[in-house]
Enzyme design. Sequence first.
Site, PDB file in Angstrom:
ATOM      1  N   THR A 269       0.670  -1.343  -0.131  1.00  0.00           N
ATOM      2  CA  THR A 269       0.005  -0.049   0.269  1.00  0.00           C
ATOM      3  C   THR A 269       0.633   1.624  -0.393  1.00  0.00           C
ATOM      4  O   THR A 269       0.274   2.310  -0.492  1.00  0.00           O
ATOM      5  CB  THR A 269      -1.001   0.260   1.063  1.00  0.00           C
ATOM      6  OG1 THR A 269      -1.549  -1.734   1.617  1.00  0.00           O
ATOM      7  CG2 THR A 269      -1.816   1.110   1.337  1.00  0.00           C
TER       8      THR A 269
ATOM      9  N   SER B  34       1.595  -7.427  -1.241  1.00  0.00           N
ATOM     10  CA  SER B  34       2.223  -7.936  -0.519  1.00  0.00           C
ATOM     11  C   SER B  34       0.817  -9.800  -0.069  1.00  0.00           C
ATOM     12  O   SER B  34       1.694 -10.921  -0.268  1.00  0.00           O
ATOM     13  CB  SER B  34       2.485  -7.754   1.543  1.00  0.00           C
ATOM     14  OG  SER B  34       1.404  -7.554   1.583  1.00  0.00           O
TER      15      SER B  34
ATOM     16  N   THR C 223       1.081  -4.363   4.083  1.00  0.00           N
ATOM     17  CA  THR C 223       0.882  -5.391   6.055  1.00  0.00           C
ATOM     18  C   THR C 223       0.524  -6.278   5.654  1.00  0.00           C
ATOM     19  O   THR C 223      -0.066  -7.036   6.832  1.00  0.00           O
ATOM     20  CB  THR C 223       0.327  -4.581   6.320  1.00  0.00           C
ATOM     21  OG1 THR C 223      -1.146  -4.096   5.136  1.00  0.00           O
ATOM     22  CG2 THR C 223       0.903  -2.655   6.674  1.00  0.00           C
ATOM     23  N   ASP C 224      -0.285  -7.186   4.430  1.00  0.00           N
ATOM     24  CA  ASP C 224      -1.247  -8.384   4.446  1.00  0.00           C
ATOM     25  C   ASP C 224      -0.307  -9.409   5.214  1.00  0.00           C
ATOM     26  O   ASP C 224      -0.816 -10.408   6.044  1.00  0.00           O
ATOM     27  CB  ASP C 224      -1.454  -8.745   3.071  1.00  0.00           C
ATOM     28  CG  ASP C 224      -2.683  -7.713   3.127  1.00  0.00           C
ATOM     29  OD1 ASP C 224      -3.077  -7.063   3.642  1.00  0.00           O
ATOM     30  OD2 ASP C 224      -3.531  -7.946   1.766  1.00  0.00           O
TER      31      ASP C 224
END
Length: 339
Positions: free
Chosen positions: A12, A54, A87-88
């Site tokens: 992101t 990610s 962040t995933d």
Amino acid sequence: MSKVVVLSTGGTIASRQNGRGASLASDAVSALLDRLPFNVPVPVEGRDVLCVGSYLLTPADMALIAREIRAALAEPGVLGVAVTHGTDTMEETAFLADLVHDDPRPVVFTGAQRPADAADTDGPRNLADAITVAADERARDRGALITFDGAVFAARGTRKTQTLAAAAFSTPDAGPVGQVREGAVLFTAAPARGPRVELTGLDARVDIVALYPGVDTAALDAVVAAGATGVVLEATGAGNGNPRIRDAVARLTADGVVVALSTRVHAGPVAALYGNGGGVDLVEAGAVPTGMLRPSQARILLTALLAAHRDPVRVAEELTRHAENPFGARNPLSLGRKY
């Protein structure tokens, strides 16, 4: 000249909306560095490694990032490395980086919850903070870290606990190890670290299988039939299943499949407490409790161990070593029965 190397992998923090309103990773590391909100304390050199969300990363991609970290640290004058990442799955890549990290200098992961073209994007501040931590002498010997929304976390045990909020990460069993604000870093704890693992291509297949009321062995058998040599059970409670799962675990471990036992519960250790298909039976059947590790990081650990050692007996032994309680308490398996 001393410097911090920033490795950009997408996420992101590097994303902008396309014509359909979907955010896609597109910005190069130079664009990320141009948006820093304040002057960081050292020169910075940026490098593009990947540019993807990610959620698209494979274990092999994560191994590539770990190798790029190692290559950067091999250069003269590098104080530390900052990695921008979606962040995933940041919790997996950061944990892998920590597992294979054998250098005192810090490796600091960060990202964003709001894309680069959002008016209130949080990426520039997070990246400036990560560079600040990576350059700080006090960050040495702390392994891989995650810096997000002003908090600094040890990679081990940290996971994404908010889907959209700016404070995306937490370590439920330990809390942050530090804070960073406007170029000032304060460490409040020293993270415990486990044994190092050899860095490989992470080519072993490991699947996560969820356990729930009424679960049968269909998913467990299917992933093994598809080639999994390791399985992480996302069990209920402190690590419970049912008699059918217990029998399948005994059968699979006898055939050389390594079964790790984790839990879907937010915090607390995995512990062998119950029979009748519960944790006591699963451990007796050959499952290895993963302590405080939740399925995402347990899978990365098991994948790395299987790729490094291949032998299931050795892997189970190493998994046990790594899963010991990192916070100094007694092994949860010795705590006795829960009433």
